[in-house]
Design a protein around this motif. Structure first.
Motif, PDB file in Angstrom:
ATOM      1  N   ARG A 299     -20.585  36.404  20.729  1.00 15.98           N
ATOM      2  CA  ARG A 299     -20.121  35.214  20.035  1.00 15.98           C
ATOM      3  C   ARG A 299     -18.800  34.790  20.630  1.00 15.98           C
ATOM      4  O   ARG A 299     -17.841  35.548  20.643  1.00 15.98           O
ATOM      5  CB  ARG A 299     -19.988  35.509  18.533  1.00 15.98           C
ATOM      6  CG  ARG A 299     -19.393  34.380  17.778  1.00 15.98           C
ATOM      7  CD  ARG A 299     -20.361  33.399  17.100  1.00 15.98           C
ATOM      8  NE  ARG A 299     -21.438  32.808  17.841  1.00 15.98           N
ATOM      9  CZ  ARG A 299     -21.627  31.474  17.937  1.00 15.98           C
ATOM     10  NH1 ARG A 299     -20.783  30.640  17.404  1.00 15.98           N
ATOM     11  NH2 ARG A 299     -22.666  31.007  18.559  1.00 15.98           N
ATOM     12  N   ASP A 300     -18.778  33.585  21.156  1.00 15.23           N
ATOM     13  CA  ASP A 300     -17.595  33.133  21.872  1.00 15.23           C
ATOM     14  C   ASP A 300     -16.745  32.149  21.092  1.00 15.23           C
ATOM     15  O   ASP A 300     -15.631  31.852  21.493  1.00 15.23           O
ATOM     16  CB  ASP A 300     -18.015  32.469  23.186  1.00 15.23           C
ATOM     17  CG  ASP A 300     -18.566  33.494  24.155  1.00 15.23           C
ATOM     18  OD1 ASP A 300     -17.909  34.528  24.342  1.00 15.23           O
ATOM     19  OD2 ASP A 300     -19.657  33.272  24.703  1.00 15.23           O
ATOM     20  N   ALA A 301     -17.289  31.612  19.982  1.00 13.94           N
ATOM     21  CA  ALA A 301     -16.547  30.579  19.254  1.00 13.94           C
ATOM     22  C   ALA A 301     -15.310  31.190  18.610  1.00 13.94           C
ATOM     23  O   ALA A 301     -15.401  32.122  17.822  1.00 13.94           O
ATOM     24  CB  ALA A 301     -17.433  29.945  18.200  1.00 13.94           C
ATOM     25  N   THR A 302     -14.154  30.665  18.986  1.00 15.80           N
ATOM     26  CA  THR A 302     -12.880  31.229  18.532  1.00 15.80           C
ATOM     27  C   THR A 302     -11.929  30.097  18.186  1.00 15.80           C
ATOM     28  O   THR A 302     -11.913  29.055  18.853  1.00 15.80           O
ATOM     29  CB  THR A 302     -12.249  32.068  19.675  1.00 15.80           C
ATOM     30  OG1 THR A 302     -13.187  33.063  20.077  1.00 15.80           O
ATOM     31  CG2 THR A 302     -10.973  32.757  19.220  1.00 15.80           C
ATOM     32  N   LEU A 303     -11.155  30.336  17.149  1.00 13.20           N
ATOM     33  CA  LEU A 303     -10.125  29.381  16.781  1.00 13.20           C
ATOM     34  C   LEU A 303      -8.794  29.961  17.231  1.00 13.20           C
ATOM     35  O   LEU A 303      -8.365  31.003  16.723  1.00 13.20           O
ATOM     36  CB  LEU A 303     -10.146  29.219  15.264  1.00 13.20           C
ATOM     37  CG  LEU A 303      -9.606  27.939  14.665  1.00 13.20           C
ATOM     38  CD1 LEU A 303     -10.295  26.736  15.264  1.00 13.20           C
ATOM     39  CD2 LEU A 303      -9.811  27.991  13.164  1.00 13.20           C
ATOM     40  N   LEU A 304      -8.183  29.329  18.215  1.00 14.89           N
ATOM     41  CA  LEU A 304      -6.862  29.761  18.671  1.00 14.89           C
ATOM     42  C   LEU A 304      -5.822  28.990  17.867  1.00 14.89           C
ATOM     43  O   LEU A 304      -5.847  27.753  17.827  1.00 14.89           O
ATOM     44  CB  LEU A 304      -6.698  29.467  20.163  1.00 14.89           C
ATOM     45  CG  LEU A 304      -7.754  30.106  21.067  1.00 14.89           C
ATOM     46  CD1 LEU A 304      -7.554  29.667  22.516  1.00 14.89           C
ATOM     47  CD2 LEU A 304      -7.710  31.630  20.951  1.00 14.89           C
ATOM     48  N   LEU A 305      -4.936  29.713  17.213  1.00 15.73           N
ATOM     49  CA  LEU A 305      -3.984  29.096  16.293  1.00 15.73           C
ATOM     50  C   LEU A 305      -2.565  29.312  16.799  1.00 15.73           C
ATOM     51  O   LEU A 305      -2.205  30.433  17.191  1.00 15.73           O
ATOM     52  CB  LEU A 305      -4.155  29.698  14.899  1.00 15.73           C
ATOM     53  CG  LEU A 305      -5.541  29.418  14.290  1.00 15.73           C
ATOM     54  CD1 LEU A 305      -5.891  30.436  13.222  1.00 15.73           C
ATOM     55  CD2 LEU A 305      -5.598  28.015  13.726  1.00 15.73           C
ATOM     56  N   SER A 306      -1.781  28.230  16.788  1.00 14.01           N
ATOM     57  CA  SER A 306      -0.440  28.291  17.371  1.00 14.01           C
ATOM     58  C   SER A 306       0.640  28.263  16.290  1.00 14.01           C
ATOM     59  O   SER A 306       0.843  27.247  15.621  1.00 14.01           O
ATOM     60  CB  SER A 306      -0.235  27.105  18.324  1.00 14.01           C
ATOM     61  OG  SER A 306       1.137  26.976  18.633  1.00 14.01           O
ATOM     62  N   ARG A 307       1.337  29.401  16.169  1.00 15.55           N
ATOM     63  CA  ARG A 307       2.456  29.465  15.228  1.00 15.55           C
ATOM     64  C   ARG A 307       3.565  28.521  15.659  1.00 15.55           C
ATOM     65  O   ARG A 307       4.196  27.861  14.837  1.00 15.55           O
ATOM     66  CB  ARG A 307       2.973  30.912  15.200  1.00 15.55           C
ATOM     67  CG  ARG A 307       4.189  31.130  14.341  1.00 15.55           C
ATOM     68  CD  ARG A 307       4.461  32.631  14.221  1.00 15.55           C
ATOM     69  NE  ARG A 307       5.570  32.886  13.338  1.00 15.55           N
ATOM     70  CZ  ARG A 307       6.838  33.000  13.729  1.00 15.55           C
ATOM     71  NH1 ARG A 307       7.134  32.899  15.021  1.00 15.55           N
ATOM     72  NH2 ARG A 307       7.789  33.224  12.856  1.00 15.55           N
ATOM     73  N   GLU A 308       3.765  28.437  16.967  1.00 13.01           N
ATOM     74  CA  GLU A 308       4.806  27.562  17.502  1.00 13.01           C
ATOM     75  C   GLU A 308       4.545  26.104  17.110  1.00 13.01           C
ATOM     76  O   GLU A 308       5.466  25.383  16.710  1.00 13.01           O
ATOM     77  CB  GLU A 308       4.845  27.752  19.025  1.00 13.01           C
ATOM     78  CG  GLU A 308       5.948  27.006  19.745  1.00 13.01           C
ATOM     79  CD  GLU A 308       5.486  25.665  20.291  1.00 13.01           C
ATOM     80  OE1 GLU A 308       4.329  25.585  20.734  1.00 13.01           O
ATOM     81  OE2 GLU A 308       6.272  24.715  20.258  1.00 13.01           O
TER      82      GLU A 308
END
Ligand code: PLP
Length: 357
Positions: free
Chosen positions: A2-11
């Motif tokens: 499973r490749d679906a990923t949510l990349l979340l940016s704290r910055e």
């Protein structure tokens, strides 16, 4: 796999909350983290926001309890208020503020003088006609609340129905209703501004602003991009190409054969679908970024996959695809799908893993 990923940016999140502070320097900030912080994951988002805001807003008690269980002790406003005595007692014990928008909630507070007093947010229906007291009822409700041992403080609040549309006269009408009402009450903290009003209507900022979507880096306006408002996308939804296929002219692709190429072409199959929260209604032509280049989605969105027309380009299985986020705004994808970024964010499913960076 499973490749679906949510990349979340704290910055990006902290950049956006700094934008709120810069736009409304005199106001306290109630950061809206309802609905899993608009799909970003409530506890981590709230933990990052907490040092920078004055309160957190959720729809109902269970959302607030999840934040308390995660050790977040910032005041939390229950935007729909409490619905029974247990909820009221819990809210008071756990440093929550309650929206008071109907008489049953006023009566509940009156029945429970004991316990820690709380902050009541007195909701006025200034013209949206969803929740709240009519303006002519408000002075009475205010005087009742003000006399109650259960109530320590009162904030008067209202919600704009059309602040996202600068051409709508409704915002100005609602603003005038609230100004008249405020003049008839003692000096009280006021709260009117959602993201659109934080960005465009400084006269509505008052003591508390209530930003939601702008914290997450989307534009509340149809005609203005998040980038032009100096907002940074917090989430980037990524996945991978799992297959590349040669398709001949006229061969239909996907369910219901809604699309076929006019000439021979190649199709990249990307591992994302409505089972992950990618909108099934996204039509052919919705942009997808593969290796940083825009291509059109073609054919129906399936549960686990979409098909993308890559023409003659050299795309390989394993190459990365961005569905929205950095490089491709969620607002643009939402427009293609006939919705708003709020809904794209909220509909992401638990199948997508969330990774903060
Ligand atoms: C969700 C919500 C907001 C935030 O709205 P945005 O358009 O996301 O900024 C503000 N006020 C209330 C009452 C809300 O429910």
């Amino acid at each position: 796999m499973r490749d679906a990923t949510l990349l979340l940016s704290r910055e990006a999140l902290l950049h956006n909350v700094a934008r709120v502070r810069a736009l409304a320097p005199q106001s306290r900030v109630l950061a809206m983290v309802k609905a899993e912080a608009y799909g970003h994951g409530a506890t981590t988002t709230a933990a990052f926001l907490a040092p920078h805001v004055d309160a957190l807003g959720v729809a109902f008690l269970e959302e607030a309890l999840a934040l308390r269980d995660a050790g977040i002790d910032t005041p939390i406003v229950l935007m729909e208020g409490v619905f029974n005595d247990y909820e009221l007692a819990t809210a008071r014990a756990k440093n929550m503020h309650v929206m008071v928008h109907q008489h049953a909630q006023v009566d509940m507070l009156a029945r429970h003088p004991q316990g820690l007093p709380l902050t009541a947010w007195l909701k006025v229906d200034s013209g949206m006609h969803r929740l709240g007291f009519r303006p002519d009822e408000v002075p009475d409700v205010y005087h009742r609340l003000e006399a109650m041992p259960a109530v320590a403080r009162i904030v008067v609040c209202s919600h704009f129905a059309a602040a996202d549309d600068p051409a709508s006269p409704q915002t100005e009408q609602q603003f005038r209703v609230m100004q008249q009402l405020a003049a008839a009450l003692p000096a009280l903290p006021l709260s009117l501004a959602n993201s659109a009003a934080v960005l465009r209507l400084p006269e509505t900022h008052h003591q508390w602003v209530r930003p939601g979507i702008m914290l997450y880096g989307s534009s509340p306006f149809v005609e203005e991009s998040a980038e032009s408002l100096d907002l940074k996308p917090v989430m980037t939804l990524v996945s991978r190409v799992i297959a590349v296929r040669d398709i001949r002219a006229g061969e239909p692709v996907g369910y219901s054969a809604t699309w076929a190429p006019a000439e021979d072409t190649r199709i990249a199959v990307v591992a994302i679908g409505y089972g992950d929260g990618y909108p099934r209604h996204a039509p052919s032509g919705t942009p997808v970024l593969i290796n940083g280049k825009r291509y059109p989605l073609v054919g129906r969105v399936s549960m686990d996959m979409i098909t993308v027309d890559i023409g003659d380009d050299n795309v390989q299985p394993g190459d990365s695809a961005v569905l929205w986020g950095t490089g491709l705004s969620a607002d643009e994808v939402a427009r293609h799908a006939g919705t708003i970024s709020y809904e794209l964010f909220c509909r992401l499913t638990s199948r997508v893993s969330r990774i903060w960076q």
